[in-house]
Design an enzyme around this catalytic site. Sequence first.
Site, PDB file in Angstrom:
ATOM      1  N   CYS A 197       4.853   3.895   2.300  1.00 39.13           N
ATOM      2  CA  CYS A 197       4.845   3.838   3.765  1.00 39.13           C
ATOM      3  C   CYS A 197       5.964   4.717   4.343  1.00 39.13           C
ATOM      4  O   CYS A 197       5.840   5.933   4.333  1.00 39.13           O
ATOM      5  CB  CYS A 197       4.914   2.396   4.251  1.00 39.13           C
ATOM      6  SG  CYS A 197       4.410   2.243   6.000  1.00 39.13           S
ATOM      7  N   HIS A 245       0.624  -0.320   1.594  1.00 36.23           N
ATOM      8  CA  HIS A 245       1.653  -1.196   1.018  1.00 36.23           C
ATOM      9  C   HIS A 245       1.085  -1.998  -0.160  1.00 36.23           C
ATOM     10  O   HIS A 245       0.656  -3.147   0.017  1.00 36.23           O
ATOM     11  CB  HIS A 245       2.154  -2.191   2.066  1.00 36.23           C
ATOM     12  CG  HIS A 245       3.119  -1.637   3.051  1.00 36.23           C
ATOM     13  ND1 HIS A 245       4.469  -1.560   2.809  1.00 36.23           N
ATOM     14  CD2 HIS A 245       2.919  -1.134   4.295  1.00 36.23           C
ATOM     15  CE1 HIS A 245       5.071  -1.043   3.868  1.00 36.23           C
ATOM     16  NE2 HIS A 245       4.153  -0.763   4.777  1.00 36.23           N
ATOM     17  N   GLU A 295       2.706  -3.544  -2.253  1.00 38.22           N
ATOM     18  CA  GLU A 295       3.578  -4.708  -2.456  1.00 38.22           C
ATOM     19  C   GLU A 295       3.261  -5.845  -1.483  1.00 38.22           C
ATOM     20  O   GLU A 295       3.768  -6.958  -1.651  1.00 38.22           O
ATOM     21  CB  GLU A 295       5.058  -4.306  -2.323  1.00 38.22           C
ATOM     22  CG  GLU A 295       5.586  -4.128  -0.912  1.00 38.22           C
ATOM     23  CD  GLU A 295       5.246  -2.800  -0.262  1.00 38.22           C
ATOM     24  OE1 GLU A 295       5.907  -2.445   0.733  1.00 38.22           O
ATOM     25  OE2 GLU A 295       4.305  -2.118  -0.729  1.00 38.22           O
TER      26      GLU A 295
END
Length: 221
Positions: A88, A166, A168
Site C-alpha cells: 500500500c 493489504h 496482512e
Amino acid sequence: MAGHLPEEMQAQVGNYDTLYNRLLADEGIELTTWPVVDDVFPDDVHAAEGWLISGSRHGAYEDHAWIPKLEQFVRDAYAANVPLVGICFGHQIIAQALGGTVEKFRDGWAVGHHHYKWKGENVTLNAWHQDQVTKRPEDAEVVATSPFCENAALVYGDKAFTVQAHPEFDAEATRILLETRAPGMVPDDLIEAALSGLDTPTDDNRLAHRIAKFFKEGRNV
C-alpha cells in the site's frame, strides 16, 4: 513501519509489525521493526537482508520530514541490490522514490475485497486506499491489475516487489477499519458493500508466499 494502525485496532489485532509477522509466520521470514514514521531508521540498507515497507495513513506526497529520508533509503537499497517489498503506502513510496507519480485517485476509495488479474490468474485481496500509483517508474513491470487499479502490483527486476492491496488485513482487521476509521471519510455505500463482503475468501496466503519467494529468489512473483 511507515505508520501505526488506530489504537482501537491495535488493541484487538495488533500493529503493522504484528500483522506482517502473522502473515509471514509460515514462510521462514524473521522481521525486525524500525518505525520510520517516528523517524527511527536503520543505520544503513545492509542492516537487514531485505526490507518490507508498510502501509500508512499518510500520503507519499505529504510534507513530513521522514518521507524524503525514506525515499532516499529506498533509492540506496535499490542501488545496493537489497530487495524491497512495499505494501500500500510502501508500494506508493517505492514508486515515487524511483520516479513514479502517486496521487489521490480520481475515482476515490477502494475498501474491502477487490479482484485482480495476476499474470492471468484471479487473486482476491482486501484493499484500503484512496491514493494510487498513477504513473509507474521506467523500471516497473505490472504483474497485477484491475479495472479500478491499473498498477495493482509492480515488480522491478530482482530489486523490488510492491502491492497496492493489504494481504496482512484479514476479515477482522478490515471490519475494524470499516467500523472505526471509515465513517465520515469513506462513502457510506462503499462501507456497506465492504462489510457485506467480509466473508469473501481472500488470497492472503498466496501473497505471503509470493513475498517470501521474492525475498529468497527474486522476480518470479
